[in-house]
Design a protein around this motif. Structure first.
Motif, mmCIF file in Angstrom:
data_model
loop_
_atom_site.group_PDB
_atom_site.id
_atom_site.type_symbol
_atom_site.label_atom_id
_atom_site.label_comp_id
_atom_site.label_asym_id
_atom_site.label_seq_id
_atom_site.Cartn_x
_atom_site.Cartn_y
_atom_site.Cartn_z
ATOM 1 N N TYR A 112 4.338 1.471 6.603
ATOM 2 C CA TYR A 112 4.842 1.799 5.275
ATOM 3 C C TYR A 112 3.936 1.201 4.201
ATOM 4 O O TYR A 112 3.627 0.007 4.247
ATOM 5 C CB TYR A 112 6.245 1.224 5.061
ATOM 6 N N ARG A 113 3.559 2.039 3.221
ATOM 7 C CA ARG A 113 2.826 1.517 2.078
ATOM 8 C C ARG A 113 3.804 0.740 1.192
ATOM 9 O O ARG A 113 4.937 1.187 0.961
ATOM 10 C CB ARG A 113 2.181 2.635 1.263
ATOM 11 N N LEU A 114 3.364 -0.416 0.721
ATOM 12 C CA LEU A 114 4.196 -1.252 -0.134
ATOM 13 C C LEU A 114 4.040 -0.865 -1.600
ATOM 14 O O LEU A 114 2.972 -0.395 -2.016
ATOM 15 C CB LEU A 114 3.815 -2.724 0.022
ATOM 16 N N THR B 96 -5.581 -2.418 2.435
ATOM 17 C CA THR B 96 -6.669 -1.453 2.436
ATOM 18 C C THR B 96 -7.020 -1.088 0.997
ATOM 19 O O THR B 96 -6.340 -1.508 0.050
ATOM 20 C CB THR B 96 -6.275 -0.173 3.203
ATOM 21 N N GLU B 97 -8.042 -0.255 0.841
ATOM 22 C CA GLU B 97 -8.431 0.195 -0.493
ATOM 23 C C GLU B 97 -7.321 0.964 -1.193
ATOM 24 O O GLU B 97 -7.215 0.928 -2.416
ATOM 25 C CB GLU B 97 -9.678 1.079 -0.406
ATOM 26 N N ASP B 98 -6.506 1.677 -0.430
ATOM 27 C CA ASP B 98 -5.458 2.484 -1.052
ATOM 28 C C ASP B 98 -4.100 1.785 -1.095
ATOM 29 O O ASP B 98 -3.095 2.412 -1.385
ATOM 30 C CB ASP B 98 -5.353 3.856 -0.375
ATOM 31 N N GLY B 99 -4.069 0.496 -0.829
ATOM 32 C CA GLY B 99 -2.825 -0.251 -0.969
ATOM 33 C C GLY B 99 -2.550 -1.172 0.198
ATOM 34 O O GLY B 99 -3.320 -1.270 1.151
ATOM 35 N N ASP B 100 -1.432 -1.856 0.075
ATOM 36 C CA ASP B 100 -0.978 -2.781 1.117
ATOM 37 C C ASP B 100 0.089 -2.088 1.946
ATOM 38 O O ASP B 100 0.927 -1.349 1.425
ATOM 39 C CB ASP B 100 -0.389 -4.045 0.481
ATOM 40 N N TYR B 101 0.032 -2.359 3.257
ATOM 41 C CA TYR B 101 0.961 -1.740 4.198
ATOM 42 C C TYR B 101 1.615 -2.802 5.058
ATOM 43 O O TYR B 101 0.996 -3.804 5.406
ATOM 44 C CB TYR B 101 0.220 -0.765 5.132
#
Length: 114
Positions: free
Chosen positions: A9-11, A52-57
Motif C-alpha cells: 500500500y502506498r502511504l 521509492t521515488e513515487d512515494g512510501d509504501y
C-alpha cells in the motif's frame, strides 16, 4: 500446505511516523497480536517499509493455513488490535494506489522450524 501473500500500500505523505508508532504499539501488545494470528490461523506475518521515488509504501507478508479464511476472520474480528489496525490503514493508506500485481513465485519453509 501454507499459503502466502504480500500486500503493498502506498502511504499518504507524512504518515511514516504514524506507521512507526503503530509498530511500537504492536510490539508492546505482542501477546494480543499473537492471539489475533492464532484466531486467523496465520503462521507468520511481517511488515516492511519501502521508500521509492513515487512515494512510501508499507508491505505486509502473511503466511496462513488458508488466506481466505484468515481474511474473513480478520474482517469480522472484534479484537481491539484488529479494530485499531483497520483505523490505522484508513489513516495512513493513500486513496490513489498504483496498479500492481504481486505474483508469488515460490515459498519454502523449513519443516523443522520452531
Amino acid at each position: 500446505m501454507a499459503e502466502t501473500t504480500l500486500f503493498r500500500y502506498r502511504l499518504k505523505p507524512g504518515r511514516i511516523e504514524r506507521l512507526r508508532e503503530w509498530v511500537e504499539e504492536v510490539d508492546s501488545r505482542r501477546d494480543e497480536a499473537i492471539e489475533t494470528l492464532q484466531d486467523e490461523s496465520v503462521f507468520s506475518e511481517a511488515a516492511f517499509l519501502n521508500s521509492t521515488e513515487d512515494g512510501d509504501y508499507v508491505m505486509f507478508y502473511m503466511e496462513a493455513e488458508d488466506l481466505e479464511t484468515a481474511h474473513d476472520v480478520f474482517e469480522s474480528s472484534q479484537h481491539d488490535l484488529d479494530l485499531e489496525f483497520k483505523q490505522l490503514l484508513g489513516d495512513i493508506v493513500a486513496e490513489d494506489q498504483p496498479e500492481q500485481s504481486i505474483e508469488p513465485l515460490y515459498h519454502l519453509a523449513n519443516p523443522d522450524r520452531p
